[in-house]
Write an enzyme that holds these catalytic residues in place. Sequence first.
Site, PDB file in Angstrom:
ATOM      1  N   LYS A   1       2.084  -3.720   6.712  1.00  0.00           N
ATOM      2  CA  LYS A   1       2.512  -3.669   5.298  1.00  0.00           C
ATOM      3  C   LYS A   1       4.025  -3.444   5.208  1.00  0.00           C
ATOM      4  CE  LYS A   1      -1.517  -4.170   3.302  1.00  0.00           C
ATOM      5  NZ  LYS A   1      -1.828  -5.447   2.651  1.00  0.00           N
TER       6      LYS A   1
ATOM      7  N   SER B   1       0.847  -1.192   0.000  1.00  0.00           N
ATOM      8  CA  SER B   1       0.000   0.000   0.000  1.00  0.00           C
ATOM      9  C   SER B   1       0.878   1.237   0.000  1.00  0.00           C
ATOM     10  CB  SER B   1      -0.860  -0.019   1.269  1.00  0.00           C
ATOM     11  OG  SER B   1      -1.403   1.252   1.525  1.00  0.00           O
TER      12      SER B   1
ATOM     13  N   TYR C   1      -1.776  -0.881  10.977  1.00  0.00           N
ATOM     14  CA  TYR C   1      -2.046  -1.396   9.626  1.00  0.00           C
ATOM     15  C   TYR C   1      -0.846  -1.128   8.711  1.00  0.00           C
ATOM     16  CZ  TYR C   1      -3.555  -1.080   4.793  1.00  0.00           C
ATOM     17  OH  TYR C   1      -3.604  -1.194   3.428  1.00  0.00           O
TER      18      TYR C   1
HETATM   19  N1  UFG Z   1     -12.631  11.280   3.402  1.00  0.00           N
HETATM   20  C1  UFG Z   1     -13.636  12.158   3.777  1.00  0.00           C
HETATM   21  N2  UFG Z   1     -14.782  11.633   4.314  1.00  0.00           N
HETATM   22  C2  UFG Z   1     -14.970  10.289   4.495  1.00  0.00           C
HETATM   23  C3  UFG Z   1     -13.926   9.401   4.105  1.00  0.00           C
HETATM   24  C4  UFG Z   1     -12.768   9.936   3.567  1.00  0.00           C
HETATM   25  O1  UFG Z   1     -13.499  13.378   3.631  1.00  0.00           O
HETATM   26  O2  UFG Z   1     -16.015   9.890   5.005  1.00  0.00           O
HETATM   27  C5  UFG Z   1     -11.409  11.818   2.787  1.00  0.00           C
HETATM   28  C6  UFG Z   1     -10.143  11.552   3.586  1.00  0.00           C
HETATM   29  O3  UFG Z   1      -9.936  12.548   4.556  1.00  0.00           O
HETATM   30  C7  UFG Z   1      -9.086  11.533   2.472  1.00  0.00           C
HETATM   31  C8  UFG Z   1      -9.837  10.969   1.275  1.00  0.00           C
HETATM   32  O4  UFG Z   1     -11.221  11.180   1.561  1.00  0.00           O
HETATM   33  O5  UFG Z   1      -8.678  12.841   2.171  1.00  0.00           O
HETATM   34  C9  UFG Z   1      -9.604   9.493   1.047  1.00  0.00           C
HETATM   35  O6  UFG Z   1      -9.871   8.776   2.251  1.00  0.00           O
HETATM   36  P1  UFG Z   1      -9.991   7.180   2.267  1.00  0.00           P
HETATM   37  O7  UFG Z   1     -10.313   6.777   3.677  1.00  0.00           O
HETATM   38  O8  UFG Z   1     -10.887   6.722   1.188  1.00  0.00           O
HETATM   39  O9  UFG Z   1      -8.547   6.695   1.858  1.00  0.00           O
HETATM   40  P2  UFG Z   1      -7.140   6.985   2.567  1.00  0.00           P
HETATM   41  O10 UFG Z   1      -6.296   7.677   1.538  1.00  0.00           O
HETATM   42  O11 UFG Z   1      -7.260   7.609   3.870  1.00  0.00           O
HETATM   43  O12 UFG Z   1      -6.695   5.493   2.852  1.00  0.00           O
HETATM   44  C10 UFG Z   1      -6.235   4.667   1.829  1.00  0.00           C
HETATM   45  C11 UFG Z   1      -6.511   3.211   2.194  1.00  0.00           C
HETATM   46  C12 UFG Z   1      -5.732   2.826   3.416  1.00  0.00           C
HETATM   47  C13 UFG Z   1      -4.280   3.196   3.256  1.00  0.00           C
HETATM   48  C14 UFG Z   1      -4.135   4.641   2.857  1.00  0.00           C
HETATM   49  C15 UFG Z   1      -2.739   5.066   2.598  1.00  0.00           C
HETATM   50  O13 UFG Z   1      -7.887   3.011   2.443  1.00  0.00           O
HETATM   51  O14 UFG Z   1      -5.857   1.445   3.573  1.00  0.00           O
HETATM   52  O15 UFG Z   1      -4.882   4.880   1.675  1.00  0.00           O
HETATM   53  O16 UFG Z   1      -2.220   4.326   1.555  1.00  0.00           O
HETATM   54  F1  UFG Z   1      -3.634   3.019   4.428  1.00  0.00           F
END
Ligand code: UFG
Length: 323
Positions: free
Chosen positions: A141, A113, A137
């Site tokens: 990885k 990841s 998590y």
């Molecule tokens: N976000 C919101 N509201 C929500 C969910 C997410 O505003 O309800 C925003 C987050 O703040 C972020 C973006 O949307 O800016 C993406 O968030 P995600 O949770 O979809 O994804 P992340 O980038 O946080 O996480 C992903 C994977 C993880 C991994 C991470 C880093 O889901 O498993 O990338 O590689 F760890």
Amino acid sequence: GGTGYLGTHMLVELVKQGYEPLCVDNLHNSNPSVLLAVKEICGKEIPFIKADAGDVAAMRALFAEYQIHFAGHKAVGESVAHPLMYYRNNYDSALTILEMCLKHGSALVFSSSATVYGVPHFLPLTEDHPLSAVNPYGRTKLYIEETIRDVALAHPEFNVSILRYFNPVGAHESGLIGENPNGIPNNLMPFVCQTAAGIRKELQVFGDDYDTPDGTGVRDYIHVTDLISGHIAALKKLETKPGCIIHNLGTGNGTSVLEMVHRFEAVNGVSVPYRIVARRPGDVASCYADPSKAFEELGWKAVKTLDDMVRDSWMWQLKGAKN
Ligand code: UFG
């Protein structure tokens, strides 16, 4: 992880490419009925075995030329609350699979990841960016990657591909398979889908004061079928016995939360009510890939657009997602 989000898409593509996959899953987070949908798409029944990747005896009985390991838990918050579960499930089962690979001379594709880059020092992220982890998590990885590198050093005959995923979204264009998160989704796209469907009242946008063009978080969303075609490219590369190879699977494009929401609304003709709330702890402002190494070495690049991603995610929400 064969009956999960990525696993099901992988099975479809493996059959299409002429491989004969065997699906193994412990069904912790999924249902074997998804294999009916897989059969409907690719016209082939996939043999299935219920087993846990950490079960040494079960794994001993199962070996193949190539192992593709998708059997990881992936919720950051859950990993903070239950670190041992993450180390046991993600790290321990990876050790078991590595042992079996060495024993049987199998090659391995490991799902890593972009989380292993920690807080970006520069963008876009290249594979030689320094590695770190900020939650259990991410540490699983990172530790698995480090372990794979140790194993590859000690066993030069071992062929292994480490794929660093950015943000997988979307679903198979048939709308028959996709992501089925349990409970309230953590990730942006399933939450947007459920909000558009009226299952959630509104999307909470976590912060609009980041140093990004519109202040909301920027990520590299990649369509799941592009992500899977990256695995096929990696499998083909493993046939050339390259040793240990590491590639980013991303598009190279950053998309903000609000851009994503507005594209989703425009393409699908739906409304996604949202509210700006505080930043989510642990989030970074921006994270996107330099995918050029995968293009140069694997001949792979993502081809689907943001419009494809929001359209296919919505179709899955309407047709297949359990609500
Ligand atoms: N976000 C919101 N509201 C929500 C969910 C997410 O505003 O309800 C925003 C987050 O703040 C972020 C973006 O949307 O800016 C993406 O968030 P995600 O949770 O979809 O994804 P992340 O980038 O946080 O996480 C992903 C994977 C993880 C991994 C991470 C880093 O889901 O498993 O990338 O590689 F760890």
